[in-house]
Design an enzyme around this catalytic site. Structure first.
Site, PDB file in Angstrom:
ATOM      1  CG  ASP A  34      31.094  20.627  27.806  1.00 21.39           C
ATOM      2  OD1 ASP A  34      30.743  20.936  29.139  1.00 21.39           O
ATOM      3  OD2 ASP A  34      31.976  20.869  27.327  1.00 21.39           O
ATOM      4  CB  ALA A  35      27.043  15.860  25.233  1.00 16.74           C
ATOM      5  CD  GLU A 120      36.260  43.774  48.957  1.00 13.94           C
ATOM      6  OE1 GLU A 120      36.221  44.313  47.972  1.00 13.94           O
ATOM      7  OE2 GLU A 120      35.030  43.687  49.841  1.00 13.94           O
ATOM      8  CE  LYS A 122      41.637  50.506  43.099  1.00 18.08           C
ATOM      9  NZ  LYS A 122      41.594  50.375  41.398  1.00 18.08           N
ATOM     10  CG  ASP A 124      43.790  46.918  36.454  1.00 22.87           C
ATOM     11  OD1 ASP A 124      43.048  47.873  36.270  1.00 22.87           O
ATOM     12  OD2 ASP A 124      44.749  46.756  35.683  1.00 22.87           O
ATOM     13  CE1 TYR A 229      35.485  35.883  41.507  1.00 22.29           C
ATOM     14  CE2 TYR A 229      37.533  36.861  40.860  1.00 22.29           C
ATOM     15  CZ  TYR A 229      36.846  35.838  41.014  1.00 22.29           C
ATOM     16  OH  TYR A 229      37.539  34.559  40.949  1.00 22.29           O
ATOM     17  CE  LYS A 296      35.505  47.640  49.222  1.00 17.83           C
ATOM     18  NZ  LYS A 296      34.757  46.687  48.353  1.00 17.83           N
ATOM     19  CE  LYS A 320      47.761  52.695  42.020  1.00 18.97           C
ATOM     20  NZ  LYS A 320      47.262  52.138  40.629  1.00 18.97           N
ATOM     21  CB  CYS A 422      75.069  33.637  12.854  1.00 21.39           C
ATOM     22  SG  CYS A 422      75.596  33.694  14.509  1.00 21.39           S
ATOM     23  CB  CYS A 425      79.755  31.918  13.819  1.00 18.43           C
ATOM     24  SG  CYS A 425      78.125  31.434  13.156  1.00 18.43           S
ATOM     25  CB  CYS A 440      73.041  30.456  14.578  1.00 20.19           C
ATOM     26  SG  CYS A 440      74.802  30.374  14.035  1.00 20.19           S
ATOM     27  CB  CYS A 446      78.092  29.697  16.343  1.00 18.78           C
ATOM     28  SG  CYS A 446      77.628  31.212  16.723  1.00 18.78           S
TER      29      CYS A 446
HETATM   30  S1  IVH Z   1      34.643  49.257  46.210  1.00 24.77           S
HETATM   31  C1  IVH Z   1      32.849  53.228  47.773  1.00 24.77           C
HETATM   32  N1  IVH Z   1      36.023  47.180  45.868  1.00 24.77           N
HETATM   33  O1  IVH Z   1      38.209  50.300  41.962  1.00 24.77           O
HETATM   34  C2  IVH Z   1      33.611  52.074  47.296  1.00 24.77           C
HETATM   35  N2  IVH Z   1      36.285  48.992  44.132  1.00 24.77           N
HETATM   36  O2  IVH Z   1      38.132  53.758  42.492  1.00 24.77           O
HETATM   37  C3  IVH Z   1      33.309  51.636  45.883  1.00 24.77           C
HETATM   38  N3  IVH Z   1      37.488  48.268  42.244  1.00 24.77           N
HETATM   39  O3  IVH Z   1      36.470  51.567  39.489  1.00 24.77           O
HETATM   40  C4  IVH Z   1      34.342  50.795  45.203  1.00 24.77           C
HETATM   41  N4  IVH Z   1      38.303  46.444  42.824  1.00 24.77           N
HETATM   42  O4  IVH Z   1      35.594  49.402  40.045  1.00 24.77           O
HETATM   43  C5  IVH Z   1      35.862  48.523  45.445  1.00 24.77           C
HETATM   44  N5  IVH Z   1      37.272  45.191  45.662  1.00 24.77           N
HETATM   45  C6  IVH Z   1      36.986  46.561  45.023  1.00 24.77           C
HETATM   46  C7  IVH Z   1      37.216  46.779  43.931  1.00 24.77           C
HETATM   47  C8  IVH Z   1      36.896  48.034  43.251  1.00 24.77           C
HETATM   48  C9  IVH Z   1      38.455  47.235  41.965  1.00 24.77           C
HETATM   49  C10 IVH Z   1      37.581  49.509  41.495  1.00 24.77           C
HETATM   50  C11 IVH Z   1      36.243  50.217  41.086  1.00 24.77           C
HETATM   51  C12 IVH Z   1      36.302  51.473  40.883  1.00 24.77           C
HETATM   52  C13 IVH Z   1      37.619  51.833  41.283  1.00 24.77           C
HETATM   53  C14 IVH Z   1      37.387  52.670  42.581  1.00 24.77           C
END
Ligand code: IVH
Length: 683
Positions: A34-35, A120, A122, A124, A229, A296, A320, A422, A425, A440, A446
């Site tokens: 870091d330094a 991949e 998803k 959040d 990401y 995809k 999901k 408590c 007891c 307690c 107790c």
């Molecule tokens: S692809 C045409 N890949 O999910 C496809 N979306 O409704 C476009 N999201 O809010 C999205 N992880 O930000 C894709 N690996 C992933 C994702 C991802 C999360 C989110 C995206 C959007 C919602 C898609």
């Protein structure tokens, strides 16, 4: 320094700093201390101050440069930002339905080959579009309504993981799409810091990420621990695209953008099903939240053929997992008294299905947490149950708090307060100044503590008395038949069989189990005593180190601290425990009743090949339970760890071994089946 020389040096510094940033934030492999980094950074800052004409927006010094904005400027997306269809069927059928739909749309028959999918996570968080021109980040925009978003470039520049300049031969125009999020550990750390400073905390990682990006003041955004990401593209110009999505992500990674390592190209419906299951096992170990996976169609040509319906591509779907959070209401707040007297507030909830089980209680941890979350009776709360962890109340939905009259105002129920005595007891409840846990003070007076102490004593990894469960201990203590563990060994058939709902046969079985437990090991016995801060591992260390109980009881502070992992806290707990005449008396009674163990076992295993080796167990073994295998390894001086790392010596794998096995293979760790394991331990 003359201008032209400074210009050259500035270039070198920027390149070098960006490289270190990439190594540190994206690859997670720091390349300098870091330094040293700070020195380079300060040199660059000094040159830029000396020669302001050299300053550019992509300089690493400019990540937090901007002034607060009056409002965000609207940005029209060159290519609309679409959303994905969500498959809510969380079973394998959800993945199969998607594959079937894609095949139908493409006019494929059963005879045609399986389709390749890029699978991949998803993420959040919040979708973002990053526009790079000639490799330099020039604009970042939120999704908005998909056609028009907001220009959040200033805030995005503060995200260290996002390169301000791409590596290598970047095309003239490259729009990268991905997700801004906050990891769980970063979220906890940030909130802890905020609490310590008496400042507002973030409600959850997802809101935190979205809220941070929509801060008008970039200095505020810079304080938030944002991650990113990349998962796709927007507009590109002057770039010959790879022919499949997975190669696009590889290319983005090569440009220095963070791309998540948990992705795969899989074949057909069953490939999707396997990926879904694999990530489900991994989910709790990930440092960030996901609510599913995304599939995809990998070939871009096929994506093109499939096209879109309304605002969703036909070639992608989000699959999901069962939600780990759910809404429910608080019916009561009670406190539980633990084995060591710890008082834990617990919310009794209207039953709710979350994380795959029905939850009716959630811990509020301690007084400070209960106060901080301000959970009250009648409140609607978010409950979280991730993996095997104890369900907890995340937060209160304050808008739904019942009030005394219809027009808002005073809450119907008061804030939670820890009882002064408590509830079991009546002894005083005390909380030392520097501790979070209130206790307690009744000790074994107790009944709640006595019951917990007995259950602990009889537990599977302690004295292992089969059949001595909650209900029976409750009856025995309430009827004053038993006060201490030693009383167990004085139990007779008549007293036991006279208890309500106790058949003579089960009474006989329990007596036999109690009798059997007399032959034990020193480590189990020490653990069974329930000394505060002395867990199973410490008990084993103590037994190994001292070899016999008298030596453990006689050991002073210094000698105790010679034992691995025994520090002042453990040593003090032990001193307190053995200074109590009552405890010595119980130990003597137990020995008199015939509880015994082989003394001096510490040296027997010095010649074992397992000494100092670390094992990880995964999957179901044909004949051994996990506990049995663990006992065998530890009896021979080996250690059992919960997760695989470079330090693991052996992984013992059985049926349905999951991600641990994958990781072991990836790291080249020795993998044994049960047969090979047995050969190893008895050569
Ligand atoms: S692809 C045409 N890949 O999910 C496809 N979306 O409704 C476009 N999201 O809010 C999205 N992880 O930000 C894709 N690996 C992933 C994702 C991802 C999360 C989110 C995206 C959007 C919602 C898609």
């Amino acid at each position: 320094m003359p201008l032209c020389e400074a210009a050259a040096r500035v270039e070198v510094l920027r390149r070098e700093i960006e490289q270190h940033n990439h190594a540190y934030y994206v690859l997670d492999r720091p390349t300098i201390p870091d330094a040293e980094y700070d020195k380079l950074f300060r040199e660059l800052q000094a040159l830029e101050t000396e020669h302001p004409q050299l300053l550019t927006v992509d300089s690493p010094t400019q990540r937090v440069g901007g002034k607060p904005l009056p409002e965000f400027v609207q940005v029209r997306h060159a290519v609309p930002m679409l959303s994905i269809r969500t498959e809510t069927d969380t079973e394998p059928t959800g993945a199969r339905a998607f594959d079937a739909r894609v095949r139908r749309e493409l006019g494929l028959s059963e005879a045609d080959a399986a389709i390749d999918y890029a699978a991949e996570l998803k993420f959040d968080g919040l979708a973002i579009n990053l526009r790079y021109e000639d490799g330099v980040l020039i604009q970042a925009a939120t999704r908005g309504d998909g056609e028009t978003g907001e220009d959040v470039t200033q805030n995005i520049r503060t995200v260290q993981r996002i390169p301000l300049r791409l590596k290598g031969d970047a095309p003239p125009v490259l729009e990268v799409r991905g997700e801004i999020f906050i990891s769980r550990p970063d979220f906890e750390r940030y909130n802890q810091k905020q609490r310590a400073l008496g400042r507002a905390t973030l409600v959850n990682p997802r809101n935190g990420a979205a809220g941070s990006i929509r801060q008008l003041d970039p200095a505020m955004a810079a304080e938030r621990p944002l991650s990113f990401y990349a998962y796709g593209l927007g507009e590109t110009q002057g770039w010959v695209l790879p022919d499949c999505h997975s190669a696009v992500l590889d290319a983005l990674a090569a440009f220095g953008l963070p791309v998540c390592e948990h992705r795969a190209v899989v074949q057909g419906a069953e490939g999707l099903v396997a990926f879904h299951a694999h990530i489900r096992d991994l989910r709790d170990a990930l440092p960030f939240d996901i609510d599913g996976v995304v599939y995809k169609v990998n070939a871009l040509a096929l994506q093109q053929r499939l096209g879109f319906v309304t605002r969703e591509p036909r070639w992608a779907v989000a699959h999901k997992y069962p939600a780990e959070e759910a809404l429910t209401t608080v019916e009561a707040i009670e406190v539980q008294v633990g084995r060591t007297g710890a008082i834990t507030p617990v919310a009794r909830l209207a039953p709710v299905f979350v994380g795959g089980v029905t939850v009716t209680n959630a811990t509020l941890h301690n007084e400070a947490e209960a106060r901080r979350k301000d959970v009250r009776v009648g409140d609607t709360v978010i409950v979280r149950r991730a993996g095997d962890v104890i369900p907890e109340v995340v937060s209160v939905v304050i808008d739904k708090r019942p009030t005394k009259d219809l027009f808002g105002g005073e809450p119907l129920h008061a804030a939670f307060e820890l009882p002064k005595t408590c509830p079991v007891c009546g002894s005083a409840v005390e909380r030392p100044e520097d501790e979070v846990i209130a206790r307690c003070t009744g000790g074994l007076f107790c009944p709640a503590q006595r019951k917990q102490a007995l259950l602990h004593f009889a537990g599977r990894r302690a004295m292992d008395i089969e059949g001595l469960g909650d209900k029976l201990v409750e009856q025995l203590v309430d009827a004053a038949i038993i006060r201490t563990p030693a009383d167990l060994y004085k139990l007779g058939l008549v007293k036991l069989a006279n208890l309500e709902r106790m058949a003579e046969k089960s009474a006989t079985n329990i007596l036999a189990a109690i009798d059997k437990s007399k032959a034990t090991t020193l480590a189990r016995f020490i653990f069974a005593l329930g000394i505060r801060n002395v867990g199973e591992a410490t008990a084993k260390d103590l037994a190994r180190h001292f070899g016999n109980l008298d030596a453990v009881m006689r050991a002073d502070n210094d000698r105790l601290q010679q034992v691995p992992d025994v520090g002042p806290v453990v040593a003090a707990s032990m001193a307190r425990f053995f200074a109590e005449p009552h405890n010595i008396e119980v130990i003597e009674q137990l020995r008199a009743a015939g509880v015994n163990w082989p003394e001096g076992e510490s040296s027997a295993k010095l010649s074992s090949p397992l000494v100092g080796k670390t094992f990880v167990l995964t999957g179901t073994l044909p004949t051994l339970t996990r506990d049995e295998a663990k006992d065998m390894i530890e009896a021979l001086g080996g250690k059992v760890a919960g997760s695989v790392s470079k330090k693991t010596d052996y992984v013992v794998a059985g049926a349905e071994a999951g991600s641990k096995l994958d990781k072991a293979q990836a790291l080249g760790v020795n993998i044994l089946d049960e047969k090979q394991f047995r050969e190893l331990i008895s050569p």
